[in-house]
Design a protein around this motif. Structure first.
Motif, PDB file in Angstrom:
ATOM      1  N   PRO A   4       0.798  -1.242   0.000  1.00 46.90           N
ATOM      2  CA  PRO A   4       0.000   0.000   0.000  1.00 46.90           C
ATOM      3  C   PRO A   4       0.827   1.288   0.000  1.00 46.90           C
ATOM      4  CG  PRO A   4      -1.003  -1.597   1.464  1.00 46.90           C
ATOM      5  CD  PRO A   4       0.336  -2.157   1.061  1.00 46.90           C
ATOM      6  N   PRO A   5       1.858   1.419   0.866  1.00 45.93           N
ATOM      7  CA  PRO A   5       2.666   2.641   0.781  1.00 45.93           C
ATOM      8  C   PRO A   5       3.450   2.739  -0.533  1.00 45.93           C
ATOM      9  CG  PRO A   5       3.096   1.500   2.844  1.00 45.93           C
ATOM     10  CD  PRO A   5       2.223   0.619   2.037  1.00 45.93           C
ATOM     11  N   ALA A   6       3.878   1.592  -1.070  1.00 47.00           N
ATOM     12  CA  ALA A   6       4.610   1.604  -2.337  1.00 47.00           C
ATOM     13  C   ALA A   6       3.712   2.098  -3.467  1.00 47.00           C
ATOM     14  CB  ALA A   6       5.139   0.210  -2.655  1.00 47.00           C
ATOM     15  N   SER A   7       2.491   1.635  -3.494  1.00 45.10           N
ATOM     16  CA  SER A   7       1.541   2.080  -4.510  1.00 45.10           C
ATOM     17  C   SER A   7       1.247   3.570  -4.368  1.00 45.10           C
ATOM     18  CB  SER A   7       0.252   1.271  -4.401  1.00 45.10           C
ATOM     19  OG  SER A   7      -0.670   1.684  -5.364  1.00 45.10           O
ATOM     20  N   LYS A   8       1.110   4.031  -3.141  1.00 49.70           N
ATOM     21  CA  LYS A   8       0.848   5.451  -2.881  1.00 49.70           C
ATOM     22  C   LYS A   8       2.011   6.315  -3.367  1.00 49.70           C
ATOM     23  CE  LYS A   8      -0.450   8.540   0.884  1.00 49.70           C
ATOM     24  NZ  LYS A   8      -0.692   8.660   2.320  1.00 49.70           N
ATOM     25  N   LYS A   9       3.240   5.875  -3.125  1.00 47.96           N
ATOM     26  CA  LYS A   9       4.417   6.619  -3.555  1.00 47.96           C
ATOM     27  C   LYS A   9       4.511   6.642  -5.078  1.00 47.96           C
ATOM     28  CE  LYS A   9       8.096   8.895  -2.533  1.00 47.96           C
ATOM     29  NZ  LYS A   9       7.912  10.280  -2.133  1.00 47.96           N
ATOM     30  N   MET A  10       4.227   5.513  -5.720  1.00 50.00           N
ATOM     31  CA  MET A  10       4.260   5.450  -7.186  1.00 50.00           C
ATOM     32  C   MET A  10       3.219   6.410  -7.783  1.00 50.00           C
ATOM     33  SD  MET A  10       6.500   2.971  -8.251  1.00 50.00           S
ATOM     34  CE  MET A  10       5.957   1.947  -9.567  1.00 50.00           C
ATOM     35  N   LYS A  11       2.040   6.472  -7.168  1.00 51.38           N
ATOM     36  CA  LYS A  11       1.004   7.393  -7.650  1.00 51.38           C
ATOM     37  C   LYS A  11       1.440   8.847  -7.496  1.00 51.38           C
ATOM     38  CE  LYS A  11      -2.869   4.266  -6.954  1.00 51.38           C
ATOM     39  NZ  LYS A  11      -4.095   3.980  -6.207  1.00 51.38           N
ATOM     40  N   ALA A  12       2.143   9.157  -6.430  1.00 48.97           N
ATOM     41  CA  ALA A  12       2.654  10.522  -6.243  1.00 48.97           C
ATOM     42  C   ALA A  12       3.673  10.857  -7.327  1.00 48.97           C
ATOM     43  CB  ALA A  12       3.276  10.667  -4.855  1.00 48.97           C
ATOM     44  N   ILE A  20       6.546   7.661 -15.811  1.00 61.37           N
ATOM     45  CA  ILE A  20       5.639   7.458 -16.935  1.00 61.37           C
ATOM     46  C   ILE A  20       5.526   5.965 -17.203  1.00 61.37           C
ATOM     47  CG2 ILE A  20       6.051   9.710 -17.983  1.00 61.37           C
ATOM     48  CD1 ILE A  20       7.922   8.367 -19.968  1.00 61.37           C
ATOM     49  N   CYS A  21       4.496   5.596 -17.917  1.00 61.28           N
ATOM     50  CA  CYS A  21       4.206   4.187 -18.175  1.00 61.28           C
ATOM     51  C   CYS A  21       4.262   3.922 -19.670  1.00 61.28           C
ATOM     52  CB  CYS A  21       2.819   3.861 -17.628  1.00 61.28           C
ATOM     53  SG  CYS A  21       2.340   2.152 -17.869  1.00 61.28           S
ATOM     54  N   SER A  22       4.786   2.767 -20.028  1.00 55.86           N
ATOM     55  CA  SER A  22       4.801   2.316 -21.412  1.00 55.86           C
ATOM     56  C   SER A  22       4.540   0.817 -21.397  1.00 55.86           C
ATOM     57  CB  SER A  22       6.151   2.632 -22.053  1.00 55.86           C
ATOM     58  OG  SER A  22       6.192   2.144 -23.369  1.00 55.86           O
ATOM     59  N   GLN A  85      -4.057   2.133 -14.853  1.00 58.41           N
ATOM     60  CA  GLN A  85      -5.266   2.952 -14.977  1.00 58.41           C
ATOM     61  C   GLN A  85      -5.072   4.316 -14.332  1.00 58.41           C
ATOM     62  OE1 GLN A  85      -7.932   2.289 -16.792  1.00 58.41           O
ATOM     63  NE2 GLN A  85      -6.909   0.417 -17.438  1.00 58.41           N
ATOM     64  N   TYR A  86      -4.357   4.365 -13.216  1.00 64.24           N
ATOM     65  CA  TYR A  86      -4.074   5.630 -12.548  1.00 64.24           C
ATOM     66  C   TYR A  86      -3.212   6.516 -13.442  1.00 64.24           C
ATOM     67  CZ  TYR A  86      -3.139   8.872  -8.763  1.00 64.24           C
ATOM     68  OH  TYR A  86      -3.075   9.997  -7.993  1.00 64.24           O
ATOM     69  N   TRP A  87      -2.216   5.912 -14.107  1.00 63.50           N
ATOM     70  CA  TRP A  87      -1.366   6.671 -15.014  1.00 63.50           C
ATOM     71  C   TRP A  87      -2.181   7.210 -16.191  1.00 63.50           C
ATOM     72  CZ3 TRP A  87      -0.068   5.745 -20.139  1.00 63.50           C
ATOM     73  CH2 TRP A  87       0.869   6.638 -20.669  1.00 63.50           C
ATOM     74  N   ILE A  88      -3.110   6.418 -16.723  1.00 65.72           N
ATOM     75  CA  ILE A  88      -3.946   6.878 -17.826  1.00 65.72           C
ATOM     76  C   ILE A  88      -4.760   8.102 -17.405  1.00 65.72           C
ATOM     77  CG2 ILE A  88      -5.973   6.273 -19.229  1.00 65.72           C
ATOM     78  CD1 ILE A  88      -4.786   3.409 -19.342  1.00 65.72           C
ATOM     79  N   LYS A  89      -5.246   8.102 -16.179  1.00 63.63           N
ATOM     80  CA  LYS A  89      -6.090   9.197 -15.699  1.00 63.63           C
ATOM     81  C   LYS A  89      -5.287  10.439 -15.317  1.00 63.63           C
ATOM     82  CE  LYS A  89      -9.934  10.093 -12.595  1.00 63.63           C
ATOM     83  NZ  LYS A  89     -10.811   9.558 -11.563  1.00 63.63           N
ATOM     84  N   TYR A  90      -4.162  10.272 -14.613  1.00 63.22           N
ATOM     85  CA  TYR A  90      -3.429  11.408 -14.052  1.00 63.22           C
ATOM     86  C   TYR A  90      -2.027  11.622 -14.624  1.00 63.22           C
ATOM     87  CZ  TYR A  90      -7.017  11.232 -10.461  1.00 63.22           C
ATOM     88  OH  TYR A  90      -8.221  11.217  -9.798  1.00 63.22           O
ATOM     89  N   GLY A  91      -1.540  10.687 -15.412  1.00 63.17           N
ATOM     90  CA  GLY A  91      -0.157  10.746 -15.865  1.00 63.17           C
ATOM     91  C   GLY A  91       0.042  11.537 -17.141  1.00 63.17           C
ATOM     92  N   SER A  92       1.282  11.502 -17.605  1.00 61.72           N
ATOM     93  CA  SER A  92       1.692  12.211 -18.804  1.00 61.72           C
ATOM     94  C   SER A  92       2.561  11.286 -19.642  1.00 61.72           C
ATOM     95  CB  SER A  92       2.475  13.466 -18.421  1.00 61.72           C
ATOM     96  OG  SER A  92       2.978  14.106 -19.560  1.00 61.72           O
TER      97      SER A  92
END
Length: 101
Positions: A4-12, A20-22, A85-92
């Motif tokens: 959970p903290p790892a996912s939170k940090k990745m989202k930040a 970025i995601c590819s 999905q988070y990257w698609i919504k908030y990422g670049s």
């Protein structure tokens, strides 16, 4: 580090345009070597692996200081969490250090 903290940090990092995601690969850029270690710990906590870390170039921070820009690439298959999905919504598609406009 727990997932959970790892996912939170990745989202930040996604929101701040450091990450970025590819596909199933994540590309992380930073000027701090210690942050690359934190990125590796987060990726491993989520079941992924760090592929490579490369110094890309030296960039200017302010008018008198040059620092090394590091790029880390990781493989992270994300079937049980929503980072893609988070990257698609908030990422670049570009990191904050990309010089293209």
């Amino acid at each position: 580090m727990l997932p959970p903290p790892a996912s939170k940090k990745m989202k930040a990092w996604i929101r701040s345009r450091h990450l970025i995601c590819s596909g199933n690969f994540f590309i992380f850029e930073t000027v701090e070597a210690s942050t690359v270690d934190k990125f590796e710990a987060c990726v491993e906590a989520l079941g992924g692996t760090l592929i490579s870390v490369e110094p890309l170039k030296k960039i200017w921070i302010g008018s008198h200081r040059r620092v090394v820009l590091y790029q880390a690439k990781a493989s992270l298959h994300t079937p049980h969490h929503d980072l893609n999905q988070y990257w698609i919504k908030y990422g670049s598609f570009r990191t904050r250090f990309d010089e293209r406009q």
